[in-house]
Enzyme design. Structure first.
Site, PDB file in Angstrom:
ATOM      1  N   LYS A  85       0.838  -1.210   0.000  1.00 19.35           N
ATOM      2  CA  LYS A  85       0.000   0.000   0.000  1.00 19.35           C
ATOM      3  C   LYS A  85       0.867   1.252   0.000  1.00 19.35           C
ATOM      4  O   LYS A  85       0.554   2.241  -0.680  1.00 19.35           O
ATOM      5  CB  LYS A  85      -0.923   0.003   1.211  1.00 19.35           C
ATOM      6  CG  LYS A  85      -1.806   1.260   1.314  1.00 19.35           C
ATOM      7  CD  LYS A  85      -2.715   1.418   0.101  1.00 19.35           C
ATOM      8  CE  LYS A  85      -3.456   2.777   0.097  1.00 19.35           C
ATOM      9  NZ  LYS A  85      -4.397   2.902   1.205  1.00 19.35           N
ATOM     10  N   LYS A 102       0.967  12.294   4.496  1.00 21.15           N
ATOM     11  CA  LYS A 102       1.357  11.315   5.522  1.00 21.15           C
ATOM     12  C   LYS A 102       1.816  10.014   4.876  1.00 21.15           C
ATOM     13  O   LYS A 102       2.854   9.452   5.259  1.00 21.15           O
ATOM     14  CB  LYS A 102       0.170  11.072   6.460  1.00 21.15           C
ATOM     15  CG  LYS A 102       0.379  10.032   7.542  1.00 21.15           C
ATOM     16  CD  LYS A 102      -0.076   8.617   7.128  1.00 21.15           C
ATOM     17  CE  LYS A 102      -1.559   8.563   6.830  1.00 21.15           C
ATOM     18  NZ  LYS A 102      -1.993   7.153   6.531  1.00 21.15           N
TER      19      LYS A 102
END
Length: 295
Positions: free
Chosen positions: A177, A245
């Site tokens: 991911k 992030k």
């Protein structure tokens, strides 16, 4: 774990842009769902759709066969799972815990060790797809963990998505991911730079984009960004601050493998400028405004 939806009890933690849509898909599939969210207003909305509401993560996890978390980052994940009122304290031995958030591999492995000590099993299953895919049940799950529990939860994951890919042991889903979002983040910034360049060039923007978005440089995310950036539509589908992030997490993870993500570092710098300009709570497409403002 039983396979009929009515007999699989689910605790769901985190009802934001992604989690809210995912929980609704589970309710629509007939699963009994107990939800928890730090902001109780979002829990109330799910209660109207048939969910039970828990006052703490621990209460949401009690009596659940499966506990799913979808939150913003490592800090939020740690707060939900650990502590006296955390979900892990309420999880029954034998339960399967599924962390769908985009997190660091290090935290996923730390959490997995705590889960094993509790007598439960952790699967990391972050997703690709944003708000619309969550609402429509079209997410893709990138899964790390042992094969047997992955197969046990597959029917539940498929109630929320269109694919479940088992990538390897614990942490594998989290790693892939981060690779995915590193690439996506770079594409977003690259397209924003290209669009700003076109807009200042004097050429016909519509004609130029039609050509570029059918050529070798096109990608699905570039096409989505073209639609949002040309319409100045920054309604949140994927928050800009969360993409920043994720890119930061990717840079840190790659460094553990002696890989320097130079393009990610450049993209992160642009995202950070956009956050400083007040665009962090907008869709990630808003990064183009930072570039448009530069003269």
């Amino acid at each position: 774990m039983a396979t009929s939806s009515a007999s699989v009890r689910i605790g769901f933690l985190g009802l934001g842009i992604m989690g809210g849509g995912m929980a609704r898909r589970l309710l629509a599939a007939g699963f009994p769902v107990v939800v928890y969210n730090r902001n109780p207003d979002r829990s109330a909305a799910l209660a109207a759709a048939g969910a039970q509401v828990a006052a703490t993560p621990r209460a949401a996890a009690q009596d659940a066969d499966l506990v799913i978390s979808m939150v913003a980052d490592d800090v939020a994940s740690r707060a939900l799972w650990l502590g006296a009122d955390g979900a892990l304290a309420g999880a029954a031995p034998g339960a399967v815990l599924v962390e769908c958030s985009t997190l660091t591999v290090a935290w996923v492995k730390e959490l997995a060790a705590a889960v094993v000590a509790r007598g439960a099993t952790l699967i990391d299953a972050p997703v690709t797809g944003s708000k619309g895919a969550a609402a429509a049940g079209e997410l893709n799950f990138l899964v790390g963990g042992a094969a047997e529990p992955v197969e046990r939860v597959r029917p539940v994951l498929l109630a929320m998505g269109r694919s479940v890919t088992h990538l390897g042991p614990t942490g594998s889903g989290a790693l892939v991911k981060l690779v995915n979002n590193f690439m996506a983040g770079v594409h977003v910034v690259a397209f924003a730079e290209a669009l700003t360049w076109l807009e200042r060039s004097g050429v016909d923007r519509t004609q130029a984009l039609a050509l570029l978005l059918e050529g070798a440089a096109a990608s699905p995310i570039a096409k989505v960004m073209a639609s949002r950036m040309t319409a100045n539509d920054y309604t949140p589908n994927f928050l800009l601050r969360l993409m920043a992030k994720d890119v930061g997490y990717a840079i840190g993870e790659a460094k553990t493998r002696a890989v320097d993500l130079a393009t990610a570092a450049a993209a992160l710098g642009v995202f950070q400028q956009a956050i400083a300009a007040g665009d962090g709570e907008k869709d990630m497409a808003a990064v183009v405004e930072t570039l448009r403002a530069q003269r």
